[in-house]
Write an enzyme that holds these catalytic residues in place. Structure first.
Site, PDB file in Angstrom:
ATOM      1  N   LEU A 231       8.438  -4.320  -1.908  1.00  0.00           N
ATOM      2  CA  LEU A 231       8.564  -3.988  -0.487  1.00  0.00           C
ATOM      3  C   LEU A 231       9.348  -2.702  -0.317  1.00  0.00           C
ATOM      4  CD1 LEU A 231       8.231  -4.758   2.529  1.00  0.00           C
ATOM      5  CD2 LEU A 231      10.410  -5.971   2.356  1.00  0.00           C
ATOM      6  N   ILE A 232       8.743  -1.760   0.386  1.00  0.00           N
ATOM      7  CA  ILE A 232       9.464  -0.597   0.887  1.00  0.00           C
ATOM      8  C   ILE A 232       9.701  -0.870   2.372  1.00  0.00           C
ATOM      9  CG2 ILE A 232       9.420   1.896   1.278  1.00  0.00           C
ATOM     10  CD1 ILE A 232       9.535   1.082  -1.706  1.00  0.00           C
ATOM     11  N   GLN A 237       8.557   3.867   4.811  1.00  0.00           N
ATOM     12  CA  GLN A 237       7.165   3.802   4.355  1.00  0.00           C
ATOM     13  C   GLN A 237       6.438   5.118   4.631  1.00  0.00           C
ATOM     14  OE1 GLN A 237       5.459   0.253   6.101  1.00  0.00           O
ATOM     15  NE2 GLN A 237       6.785  -1.103   4.926  1.00  0.00           N
ATOM     16  N   GLY A 238       5.449   5.407   3.775  1.00  0.00           N
ATOM     17  CA  GLY A 238       4.654   6.619   3.930  1.00  0.00           C
ATOM     18  C   GLY A 238       5.306   7.865   3.357  1.00  0.00           C
ATOM     19  N   GLY A 240       6.183   8.028  -0.094  1.00  0.00           N
ATOM     20  CA  GLY A 240       5.945   8.086  -1.535  1.00  0.00           C
ATOM     21  C   GLY A 240       6.897   7.260  -2.381  1.00  0.00           C
ATOM     22  N   HIS A 241       7.749   6.437  -1.752  1.00  0.00           N
ATOM     23  CA  HIS A 241       8.724   5.653  -2.518  1.00  0.00           C
ATOM     24  C   HIS A 241       8.067   4.556  -3.345  1.00  0.00           C
ATOM     25  CE1 HIS A 241      11.837   7.790  -0.391  1.00  0.00           C
ATOM     26  NE2 HIS A 241      11.366   7.385   0.772  1.00  0.00           N
ATOM     27  N   GLY A 242       6.989   3.972  -2.827  1.00  0.00           N
ATOM     28  CA  GLY A 242       6.285   2.924  -3.575  1.00  0.00           C
ATOM     29  C   GLY A 242       5.764   3.454  -4.898  1.00  0.00           C
ATOM     30  N   GLU A 265       1.029 -10.124  -9.643  1.00  0.00           N
ATOM     31  CA  GLU A 265       0.659 -11.440  -9.116  1.00  0.00           C
ATOM     32  C   GLU A 265       0.007 -11.286  -7.741  1.00  0.00           C
ATOM     33  OE1 GLU A 265       3.037 -15.374  -7.419  1.00  0.00           O
ATOM     34  OE2 GLU A 265       4.022 -14.067  -8.869  1.00  0.00           O
TER      35      GLU A 265
END
Length: 408
Positions: A231-232, A237-238, A240-242, A265
């Site tokens: 979860l970011i 969000q948006g 590029g952290h993910g 999973e």
């Protein structure tokens, strides 16, 4: 009957959408408490308030869940303009407070003064665990680069267990099928993203997001890390952290000789797109994925090199191959385009061929009327249409990955 309908209309006024009623904040400065621009709402609340995501018994309901940006100390308060049992006898409002208390750990604040006092101590908060990666993101609004750090932590880190109890509450609002994990199981790893920011000349840290990974045993002496939760938080969000988080986690496990490969999973559609981008970025410079090799087709060499060097399994390697081959293919060239289309469709047709094999078995054991029923379900024209639709959707998804790769 008319009277009952009127009563129902009156009671309907006391129904509140809990996705709108719940107001979340990540607070750095006291003035943000009154700033609506820093408020965000859940995507989901069904796990706490039921499938309808409704709380009954209130008008103007606000469920305030404010977190200090770094250590996530919590302010929980309920506000409303009217409550049903103040107006109607024998009608009870939902016990909203106990529902929220069921997911947030004890020790939260219920008044603003206590929360602001804790906020003043936030300068003492430092990230947990071992620093794995530092990166920056340019912020147009601030006109500056903002620094971020990714850490690996575990339950032996002082204070981390309590911090994680607060952090995991966000899962209930942003992951549709979220559940809390057993933190006493030592096979869990935790990866955390923090932003570094300045406040009154001091460097502070704000929580950005996190990932949990479970290390499954693979006989005889390997492990298979499986991403469980990622979860970011919405304000980040948006940006590029993910991708930074997933790539850092991959690189962490790549260095371990005991890791076989990395899986996930029940991955969501968004996670699959993110994984495609990260794995293509990791694989694109491997010799076996050079344009010449790609045009020769999917090979065992690709499977072995991706697994040994990058801990990527065969299924994911195949997707990487298809994306990179699309980049190497001139889709305006009839022969190259046809070759690519047939190559991908050969993989996609697998489930349909399985149905055909099942049908062949049915011919030997079903009565004519039963066989006709099964044949109606396996319409060949329909299969060809579905196959073409699946191919076009894949190409569309792959192009988006390549566009993002070109901008990286």
């Amino acid at each position: 009957m008319a009277g009952l309908t009127a009563m129902e209309k009156k009671l309907a006024e006391y129904k509140c959408n809990t996705n709108e009623a719940i107001q979340l904040k990540l607070v750095r400065f006291p003035e943000e408490l009154e700033d609506d621009n820093t408020t965000f709402n859940p995507e989901y609340s069904h796990q706490v308030f039921g499938d309808d995501e409704v709380a009954f018994g209130y008008k103007g309901l606000k469920i305030l869940l404010y977190y200090i940006a770094g250590n996530l100390s919590t302010l929980f308060r309920i506000e409303y303009t009217s409550k049903v049992n103040e107006k109607f006898d024998c009608v009870e409002a939902d016990d909203v407070e106990s529902k929220i208390r069921g997911i947030i750990p004890p020790g939260f604040c219920t008044n603003t003064d206590d929360f602001v006092s804790l906020l003043e101590k936030e300068v003492n908060f430092k990230p947990f665990g071992t620093l794995l990666h530092t990166y920056s993101v340019h912020n147009e609004e601030a006109g500056d680069d903002i620094m971020y750090q990714i850490y690996k932590a575990d339950m032996t880190c002082p204070g981390f267990r309590e911090y994680h109890e607060r952090l995991q509450t966000f899962l209930m609002w942003f992951i549709e099928t979220a559940s809390f994990i057993d933190v006493d199981d030592e096979r869990w790893n935790y990866f955390l993203v923090f932003e570094k920011y300045n406040k009154d000349g001091a460097t502070l840290f704000a929580t950005v997001g996190y990932m949990t990974v479970y290390n499954y045993y693979v006989y005889p002496d390997k492990t298979r890390p499986r991403v469980s939760q990622m979860l970011i938080l919405p304000p980040f969000q948006g940006e590029g952290h993910g991708a930074q988080l997933l790539e850092t986690v991959h690189r962490y496990y790549m260095s371990s000789p005991t890791v076989l490969d990395i899986t996930a999973e029940d991955p969501s559609e968004n996670y699959v797109k993110l994984r495609d981008f990260v794995l293509v970025k990791l694989c694109k410079d491997l010799l076996c994925f050079s344009p010449g090799r790609l045009m020769q087709g999917f090979s065992q060499e690709m499977v072995v090199e991706a697994q040994q060097k990058l801990k990527i399994n065969k299924q994911h390697t195949r997707r990487v191959y298809e994306i990179l081959r699309l980049r190497a293919t001139d889709m305006g060239d009839a022969e190259q385009s046809r070759s690519y289309r047939l190559d991908v469709k050969r993989r996609l047709i697998g489930p349909y061929k399985k149905k055909q094999r099942e049908l062949a078995k049915m011919r030997r054991c079903l009565r004519p009327e039963e066989l006709t029923n099964q044949l109606n379900q396996i319409d060949l024209n329909m299969q060809h249409e579905q196959l073409e639709e699946s191919f076009q959707q894949l190409v569309s998804d792959y192009r988006r990955v390549l566009e993002r790769l070109a901008q990286a």
